[in-house]
Design an enzyme around this catalytic site. Structure first.
Site, short mmCIF file in Angstrom:
data_model
loop_
_atom_site.label_atom_id
_atom_site.label_comp_id
_atom_site.label_asym_id
_atom_site.label_seq_id
_atom_site.Cartn_x
_atom_site.Cartn_y
_atom_site.Cartn_z
N TYR A 1 0.84 -1.25 -0.01
CA TYR A 1 0.02 0.06 -0.03
C TYR A 1 0.72 1.05 0.10
CZ TYR A 1 -3.97 3.01 1.37
OH TYR A 1 -4.79 3.97 1.31
N ASN B 1 1.66 3.50 1.96
CA ASN B 1 2.27 4.07 3.21
C ASN B 1 3.34 3.05 3.47
OD1 ASN B 1 0.63 2.13 4.28
ND2 ASN B 1 -0.37 3.46 5.81
N LYS B 2 3.51 2.25 2.76
CA LYS B 2 4.42 0.72 3.36
C LYS B 2 5.82 1.28 2.71
CE LYS B 2 1.28 -1.45 5.40
NZ LYS B 2 0.12 -0.53 5.13
N ASN B 3 6.69 0.49 3.20
CA ASN B 3 8.34 0.45 2.92
C ASN B 3 8.64 0.74 1.62
OD1 ASN B 3 8.16 -0.09 5.91
ND2 ASN B 3 10.43 -0.32 6.08
N MET B 4 7.94 -0.21 0.86
CA MET B 4 8.03 -0.24 -0.76
C MET B 4 6.34 -0.17 -1.35
SD MET B 4 9.13 -4.00 -2.02
CE MET B 4 8.42 -3.72 -3.51
#
Length: 381
Positions: A179, A181-184
């Site tokens: 998603y 807002n995730k790290n990738m």
């Protein structure tokens, strides 16, 4: 306003590589699941030390497929944390099983309590879903032993923990989120990892209606038809999402390292913090450093803190309202009491953490919060 713009809790890192990757997909005129999805699956599996992976259109879809592929269904119970995004419990309910909520260990270590999970076991318990809150990976050996001892399937909700920093996969299946807002990110998307090829193949078929072949496979094989071997869903990843993933994955290690640096900066800036302000999971390893949560002192009104920080150009949010306290779950899962989760949920605040931040940004956030808490303590608010 700090720097004349709002310092966000999270922010995707997108640029020319991602733009070019999307343009290539458009130019190819093939945008549904095809070669790029397969390539992303191979690359992601290799990056996490396993042989295969199944790409889907969300982590939610991945968790649902994981539970279904393991045979979880009506009459079964699955132990889950209440301190998680609602999807962790929703996916259990999709299968017809019952979600059984377990408490967290403590305010300093808000990972699902193994002792409470043990207490929640019944003859109907078939699986446990361990969520790596804030990127901090749960104790692999302890949970593996727990699952083996009680003949349970073990699923990792690894939405917050991606990359080599999270350590090896230890569940029967591990599910990831991409998603925004995730790290990738792939904008929307998820991935299922596991070592049992037969189980992974069940998830692969189920993501596309249980069909024996995909559109691209039928085109390449010049086959006219297909069969449906099992119940399935429309959980496919598109070529556009996979192209973003292929552009983002090579940068993941460096961006996780930047997150680790920001967390270290926060730790130093909060070194002399007031009594009652807690920094949960600080120093926990392994961790992908997805979030930087704090627990406010009891005297500090969270809404006041969030509004005041926003006026200073700092966005904050909450991870998470406990699932068992949400309206639908109060109605359908009444009588749940998780004292530590409830205390954490009432006082938790998430501060900005993403690779676009500078060390000065982290120092500004920490200083602003410390000054505000001192003011509130002095006023008795």
């Amino acid at each position: 306003m700090y720097g004349k713009s709002l310092l966000l809790v999270s922010e995707p890192s997108l640029g020319a590589d991602e733009t070019a990757a999307l343009a290539d997909v458009i130019s190819s005129n093939w945008i549904t699941m095809g070669g790029r999805v397969a390539g992303f699956e191979r690359a992601f599996a290799e990056a996490h030390g396993v042989g295969d992976a199944v790409a889907v259109n969300s982590c939610t879809a991945g968790l649902h497929l994981a539970l279904s592929a393991l045979g979880i269904g009506s009459g079964d119970e699955v132990i889950v944390p209440s301190l998680s995004f609602v999807a962790t419990a929703n996916c259990v309910i999709y299968t017809g099983a019952r979600a059984v909520f377990a408490d967290i260990e403590s305010l300093e270590r808000p990972l699902m309590s193994l002792a409470d999970a043990e207490a929640k076991l019944t003859p109907r318990t078939r699986a446990v879903v361990v969520m790596h809150y804030a990127g901090s990976v749960a104790d692999a050996q302890a949970w593996r032993d727990f699952a083996s001892r009680n003949n349970l399937f073990l699923i990792e909700d690894s939405a917050h923990a991606v990359g080599q920093d999270r350590g090896p996969i230890f569940g029967d299946l591990a599910v990831f989120s991409f998603y925004g807002n995730k790290n990738m990110t792939t904008a929307e998307g998820g991935m299922i990892l596991g070592r049992d090829k037969a189980v992974l193949e069940r998830t692969r078929r189920a993501r596309a209606h249980g069909m024996t072949s995909t559109t691209s496979e039928r085109l390449n094989a010049r086959a006219a038809s297909y069969d449906v071997l099992s119940l399935g869903y429309n959980y496919r990843m598109s070529e556009l999402n996979a192209a973003l993933g292929l552009a983002q994955l090579p940068k993941l290690a460096a961006r996780n390292a930047k997150r680790r640096l920001i967390v270290q900066t926060y730790a130093e800036a909060f070194g002399k913090r007031p009594s009652g302000l807690r920094l949960p999971l600080l120093g926990h390893a392994p961790s992908a450093h997805h979030l930087f949560p704090v627990v406010l002192p009891q005297h500090a009104d969270r809404s006041t803190v969030m509004s005041s920080l926003y006026e200073q150009g700092i966005q904050t949010t909450i991870h998470y309202p406990p699932i068992h306290q949400l309206t639908w779950f109060r109605q359908h899962c009444p009588g749940v009491s998780l004292p530590v989760t409830e205390a954490f949920g009432a006082r938790q605040l998430t501060l900005p953490l993403h690779p676009k931040m500078s060390e000065a940004d982290a120092e500004y956030v920490a200083g602003s919060l410390l000054q505000l808490l001192a003011t509130l303590a002095g006023s008795g608010t």
